[in-house]
Design an enzyme around this catalytic site. Structure first.
Site, short mmCIF file in Angstrom:
data_model
loop_
_atom_site.label_atom_id
_atom_site.label_comp_id
_atom_site.label_asym_id
_atom_site.label_seq_id
_atom_site.Cartn_x
_atom_site.Cartn_y
_atom_site.Cartn_z
N HIS A 89 -2.90 3.06 -4.65
CA HIS A 89 -2.27 2.61 -3.39
C HIS A 89 -0.85 2.11 -3.65
O HIS A 89 -0.44 1.07 -3.16
CB HIS A 89 -3.12 1.53 -2.72
N TRP A 96 -16.98 -4.11 -2.09
CA TRP A 96 -16.81 -3.45 -0.79
C TRP A 96 -17.65 -2.21 -0.64
O TRP A 96 -18.11 -1.88 0.44
CB TRP A 96 -15.33 -3.14 -0.53
N TRP A 116 -8.62 -3.49 8.09
CA TRP A 116 -7.71 -2.43 7.64
C TRP A 116 -7.04 -1.86 8.88
O TRP A 116 -7.70 -1.66 9.91
CB TRP A 116 -8.48 -1.33 6.90
N THR A 117 -5.76 -1.54 8.77
CA THR A 117 -5.03 -1.30 10.02
C THR A 117 -4.51 0.13 10.22
O THR A 117 -3.59 0.34 11.01
CB THR A 117 -3.85 -2.29 10.14
N GLU A 118 -5.11 1.10 9.54
CA GLU A 118 -4.65 2.47 9.80
C GLU A 118 -4.68 2.81 11.29
O GLU A 118 -3.82 3.54 11.78
CB GLU A 118 -5.55 3.49 9.07
N ASP A 159 -12.70 -2.53 10.87
CA ASP A 159 -11.98 -1.35 11.37
C ASP A 159 -12.97 -0.28 11.84
O ASP A 159 -12.57 0.76 12.34
CB ASP A 159 -11.01 -0.78 10.32
N ASP A 192 -8.70 -0.76 -6.14
CA ASP A 192 -9.58 0.23 -5.52
C ASP A 192 -8.94 1.62 -5.50
O ASP A 192 -7.71 1.75 -5.53
CB ASP A 192 -9.89 -0.18 -4.07
N GLU A 193 -9.80 2.60 -5.41
CA GLU A 193 -9.42 3.98 -5.09
C GLU A 193 -8.22 4.49 -5.87
O GLU A 193 -7.33 5.12 -5.31
CB GLU A 193 -9.13 4.09 -3.58
N ASP A 201 0.86 -1.19 0.00
CA ASP A 201 0.00 0.00 0.00
C ASP A 201 0.89 1.24 0.00
O ASP A 201 2.12 1.13 -0.07
CB ASP A 201 -0.97 -0.01 1.20
N TYR A 223 -16.69 -4.47 7.71
CA TYR A 223 -15.50 -3.65 7.97
C TYR A 223 -15.19 -3.63 9.46
O TYR A 223 -15.78 -2.88 10.23
CB TYR A 223 -15.66 -2.25 7.36
C1 TNX Z 1 -10.98 1.87 1.87
S1 TNX Z 1 -11.76 -0.89 1.17
C2 TNX Z 1 -9.91 1.17 1.37
C3 TNX Z 1 -8.72 0.96 2.21
C4 TNX Z 1 -8.87 1.61 3.55
C5 TNX Z 1 -10.28 1.38 4.06
C6 TNX Z 1 -10.50 1.87 5.44
C7 TNX Z 1 -10.77 -0.59 0.08
C8 TNX Z 1 -10.80 -1.50 -1.01
N1 TNX Z 1 -9.97 0.48 0.19
O1 TNX Z 1 -7.58 1.43 1.54
O2 TNX Z 1 -7.93 1.06 4.42
O3 TNX Z 1 -11.18 2.03 3.19
O4 TNX Z 1 -11.77 1.46 5.92
#
Ligand code: TNX
Length: 524
Positions: A259, A388, A463-465, A415, A321-322, A186, A413
């Site tokens: 990421h 997700w 998820w471990t932030e 977290d 993702d993202e 990441d 989730y």
């Molecule tokens: C979204 S879920 C993300 C992660 C984050 C998470 C925190 C996903 C596919 N991407 O990068 O850690 O939210 O909840």
């Protein structure tokens, strides 16, 4: 009481599909032997080592099918395949325990059930005094509802020590979960040794410091401590073998095209700007994503080549993702690439990127899985979708004939906060109390019976932030993961939240014995 101190029910989690209690008990003692044949000897040895620490009993294994008393018999039996590749039957009478399954996974799950039928002290690691190791007489026929029963652990935001990863896998197996999705790369860290590209870990595995408190806090605070770590290829082989022995498949995740900041910090030519990047020290969605040059695609395929050697399972997760598109929009090289490939826009470029990985993995006999953003710009032909952002992506993919793993934020989730108690330890946000997890049904109403076959199962996300160490990971994962185990194993019509929480009270004592720092149940 018919001589049975465990009537009427043992606290088995996940709840078996069919269970009938009978009178009497089987007592495990020094005269007990395990009866196996060449097909079941491995399972027998595994059972012996599960029972040995707490009981101190030697439990001989014999291959003679003597009809003596006090035997635990393990049988692999193709006839038992009405219960599927992971199903088993377990019959306990005062004289014997008979376990039947079509495949070794079924034997393994039967042994997990057997442990839960025993007094909770069976989970102790040294001999417990003054205990009769009674197993109530039962007939159980059991098999899972879903093939994918999983959990994801993010080892990238915080490095999780190898010993904890093994403990986590053990806990999955104890709950009859079979899929460990391992988030290894990441923005904040690259955690897997890649021999061809040593800087991925020499540089990418270390960041200058980490955020203390929430990243939205103003002013933002940092700990000033270098953080990092990675798994050597030997570590990974060890963990994969450990998981395999427990019938857990490890699904590695190598994130792309987003990421990616830790990788770009290690090899700047993978990025879109000339800027010198650090391994990120903040959370959130970043703009630094891979460029889409041919060299970058080949770099990632080289990385995957090493990944494939380490992880023998069918599925390889490529993230997806993202991936913010601002650098792709602004970058002349990327824009030229879009024109050269005759694509409409950045979404189609992402789709092109993923399709290249799909073709690559397919050519190696593997299957690509990615987060639901891989639907954008067109889904790769052999892709499986992990849904997700709600269930929409999963529904669309299943309708289009693709396999799906459900991982929606609202139910999976881990977290998120477990209660509204202001003393709850810091979490990313959100709200996911235990009953919400428990009552989740991974098959959306929108799907026909035929389409619903594409729902492979579901998994919980850690998820471990905001989870810097294993004890907090345990706090966030448990007991929610026990609820998800039942969501993915037990048929919907056999689920009952009140019954589950009753069983959970006993089950938490098992987790105590295993030193799991679960969140205590909220008072009613
Ligand atoms: C979204 S879920 C993300 C992660 C984050 C998470 C925190 C996903 C596919 N991407 O990068 O850690 O939210 O909840």
């Amino acid at each position: 009481m018919y001589g049975c101190s465990h009537q009427p029910s043992a606290s088995i989690i996940p709840r078996p599909q069919n269970i009938a209690y009978q009178h009497g008990v089987f007592v495990l003692n020094a005269r007990t032997t395990i009866v196996a044949d060449e097909n079941t000897i491995a399972a027998a040895e595994q059972l012996r080592s599960l029972l040995k620490p707490a009981t101190g009993l030697p439990l001989d294994i014999t291959t003679e099918r003597k009809k003596s008393r006090h035997t635990i018999m393990l049988q692999l039996d193709e006839q038992a395949d009405t219960l599927g590749a992971e199903g088993y039957s377990l019959e306990v009478t005062p004289r014997s325990v008979i376990i039947r399954a079509a495949k070794p996974a079924g034997l393994f799950y039967a042994c997990q059930t057997l442990r839960q039928l025993l007094p909770i002290q069976i989970y102790r690691e040294a001999p417990v005094d003054d205990i009769r190791w009674e197993i109530p007489c039962v007939r159980i026929e059991d098999y899972p509802r879903f093939a994918w029963r999983g959990a994801m652990l993010d080892s990238a935001r915080y490095f999780m020590p190898k010993e904890f990863v093994k403990k986590f896998i053990d806990l999955l197996a104890m709950h009859k979960m079979n899929s460990f999705h391992w988030h290894l790369t990441d923005d904040q860290g690259w955690r897997i040794e890649i021999k061809t590209y040593p800087q991925l870990t020499e540089i990418g595995a270390w960041r200058k410091e980490s955020i203390v408190g929430h990243y939205r806090d103003k002013p933002r605070k940092y700990d000033g401590k270098r953080h990092g770590g990675f798994y050597s290829q030997d570590d990974i082989r060890e963990i994969v073998a450990y998981a395999r022995a427990r019938h857990v498949n490890v699904v590695p995740e190598i994130e792309m095209p987003g990421h990616a900041q830790a990788a770009i910090a290690a090899y700047p030519e993978l990025g879109n700007t000339q800027e010198k990047l650090n391994v990120s020290t903040v959370w959130g969605v970043h703009s630094n994503i891979y460029n889409a040059n041919e060299e970058t695609i080949l770099f990632l395929q080289d990385v995957l080549t090493e990944v494939l050697e380490l992880f023998p399972g069918e599925f390889i997760h490529i993230g997806g993702d993202e991936a913010r598109k601002d650098q792709w929009q602004a970058g002349p090289a990327v824009q030229a690439r879009i024109r050269e490939l005759n694509l409409k826009d950045e979404h189609e470029l992402q789709s092109y990127f993923i399709k290249r990985m799909d073709a690559f993995l397919t050519s190696k006999g593997r299957r690509l899985i990615g987060w639901d953003e891989i639907l954008q710009g067109g889904l790769a032909p052999n892709a499986t979708v992990m849904s997700w952002r709600g269930e929409k992506g999963g529904i669309a993919a299943a309708k289009a004939g693709h396999d799906v793993v459900m991982a929606p934020t609202a139910y999976t989730y881990f977290d998120y906060y477990q209660s509204r108690d202001p003393n709850e330890p810091l979490a990313i946000g959100g709200y996911l109390p235990l009953p919400n997890v428990y009552n989740y049904n991974p098959i959306p109403k929108e799907l026909s019976v035929e389409q619903a076959r594409h729902i492979l199962g579901a998994q919980g996300q850690l998820w471990t932030e905001y989870i810097p160490h294993p004890k907090k990971a345990e706090y966030m994962a448990f007991p929610r993961l026990t609820a998800l185990a039942e969501v993915t194993w037990t048929q919907d019509n056999h689920k009952d939240y009140d019954d589950f929480t009753e069983r959970l009270k006993t089950h938490l004592k098992r987790l105590d014995a295993l030193d799991v720092n679960y969140r205590p149940l909220s008072p009613k």
